[in-house]
Design an enzyme around this catalytic site. Structure first.
Site, PDB file in Angstrom:
ATOM      1  N   LYS A  13     -13.294   1.733  -6.595  1.00  0.00           N
ATOM      2  CA  LYS A  13     -13.966   2.492  -5.507  1.00  0.00           C
ATOM      3  C   LYS A  13     -12.910   3.608  -5.025  1.00  0.00           C
ATOM      4  CE  LYS A  13     -14.088  -1.293  -3.353  1.00  0.00           C
ATOM      5  NZ  LYS A  13     -13.793  -2.203  -4.150  1.00  0.00           N
ATOM      6  N   ARG A  88     -17.869  -4.774   4.352  1.00  0.00           N
ATOM      7  CA  ARG A  88     -17.673  -5.744   3.436  1.00  0.00           C
ATOM      8  C   ARG A  88     -18.357  -7.231   3.678  1.00  0.00           C
ATOM      9  NH1 ARG A  88     -12.995  -3.694   1.046  1.00  0.00           N
ATOM     10  NH2 ARG A  88     -11.678  -5.531   0.148  1.00  0.00           N
ATOM     11  N   ARG A 127      -3.126  -2.421 -12.420  1.00  0.00           N
ATOM     12  CA  ARG A 127      -3.216  -1.289 -11.550  1.00  0.00           C
ATOM     13  C   ARG A 127      -1.772  -1.443 -10.975  1.00  0.00           C
ATOM     14  NH1 ARG A 127      -7.035  -1.467  -6.690  1.00  0.00           N
ATOM     15  NH2 ARG A 127      -6.068  -3.393  -6.541  1.00  0.00           N
ATOM     16  N   ARG A 162       0.357  -4.150  -5.855  1.00  0.00           N
ATOM     17  CA  ARG A 162       0.101  -4.280  -4.616  1.00  0.00           C
ATOM     18  C   ARG A 162       0.499  -5.929  -4.229  1.00  0.00           C
ATOM     19  NH1 ARG A 162      -5.743  -1.646  -3.511  1.00  0.00           N
ATOM     20  NH2 ARG A 162      -6.003  -4.156  -2.935  1.00  0.00           N
ATOM     21  N   ARG A 173      -9.718 -12.895  -3.780  1.00  0.00           N
ATOM     22  CA  ARG A 173     -10.491 -11.831  -3.299  1.00  0.00           C
ATOM     23  C   ARG A 173     -11.900 -11.912  -4.105  1.00  0.00           C
ATOM     24  NH1 ARG A 173      -6.317  -7.617  -5.020  1.00  0.00           N
ATOM     25  NH2 ARG A 173      -7.780  -6.048  -4.831  1.00  0.00           N
TER      26      ARG A 173
END
Ligand code: AP5
Length: 215
Positions: A13, A88, A127, A162, A173
């Protein structure tokens, strides 16, 4: 054109939003980026959000709805906006509908980025994100490495993993997504706004598919 981007954590996203900003001049509104910026600043919002985010849980709905209403009412979006990571939950989607009606703004489409689960886990664990909260550029060890290892191509700050990228937080998550966010796909189908996109391919191709689907 005002868009909602749906999709699991790691679906792309943020990456696709940044491409739409470049190509279409839209404004990206990422609740995750806003919250990470607030944590870095040490603001009240950051203090309220930090524990939830580190554990991989969702921040309370009302906190998020207040952020969005303030942002949408104060700024102008001549080429439209992209809601990245919001809504969400069903209560957030219902809250958004009321905000849109108060501000007389329309959402044109809710785009669901569909990615296989094994690809998602791979993307999340590889990532890297720019640590500068004004930049927050997104990289990937495999698909989009930085030119110089560990350094952001755009602003020269260190790129980091992160704090919600631990194995435990990723699991939470993904489960939270399935339980609380995936029902939004049916919600937006019923609203007549849903567009589903195969996002297993490269990000430029995903961006082109979105543009051709919405235009
Ligand atoms: P948030 O920042 O929104 O995280 P997320 O939804 O979990 O999404 P991600 O940012 O992890 O993934 P993404 O889909 O943007 O993928 P990306 O482009 O980075 O939220 C974080 C936390 O904040 C939440 O857990 C919650 O606590 C809180 N929060 C935020 N919004 C909230 C809300 N509305 N309500 C309550 N709480 C909220 O891509 C992932 C990787 O894959 C990158 O390395 C990228 O380079 C790579 N990649 C992307 N696309 C491709 C592609 N097509 N091919 C190959 N690699 C790709």
């Amino acid at each position: 054109m005002n868009l909602i981007l749906l999709g699991a954590p790691g679906a792309g996203k943020g990456t696709v939003s940044k491409l739409l900003v470049e190509k279409k001049g839209m404004v990206q509104i990422s609740t995750g980026d806003i919250l990470r910026g607030a944590i870095k600043e040490g603001s009240d919002l950051g203090k309220k959000a930090e524990g939830f985010m580190t554990r991989g849980e969702l921040v309370p709905d009302q906190l998020i709805l207040d952020i969005i209403e303030e942002k949408l009412s104060k700024e102008k979006f001549p080429n439209g906006f992209i809601l990245d990571g919001f809504p969400r939950t069903i209560p957030q989607a219902e809250g958004l509908k009321k905000i849109m009606s108060r501000l007389s703004i329309k959402i044109n489409a809710a785009v669901d980025l569909i990615v296989d689960e094994n690809e998602i886990v791979k993307r999340l664990s590889s990532r890297r994100t720019c640590s500068n909260s004004d930049c927050q550029a997104i990289y990937n060890v495999f698909s989009k490495p930085t030119k110089k290892e560990g350094v952001c191509d755009l602003c020269g700050s260190p790129v980091v993993q992160r704090s919600d990228e631990t194995e435990e937080a990723i699991k939470v998550r993904l489960n939270t997504y399935k339980e609380k966010t995936a029902p939004l796909v049916d919600y937006y189908k019923n609203e007549g706004l849903l567009k589903s996109i195969d996002a297993n391919t490269g990000s430029d191709k995903v961006c082109e598919s979105i543009i051709s689907t919405i235009e």
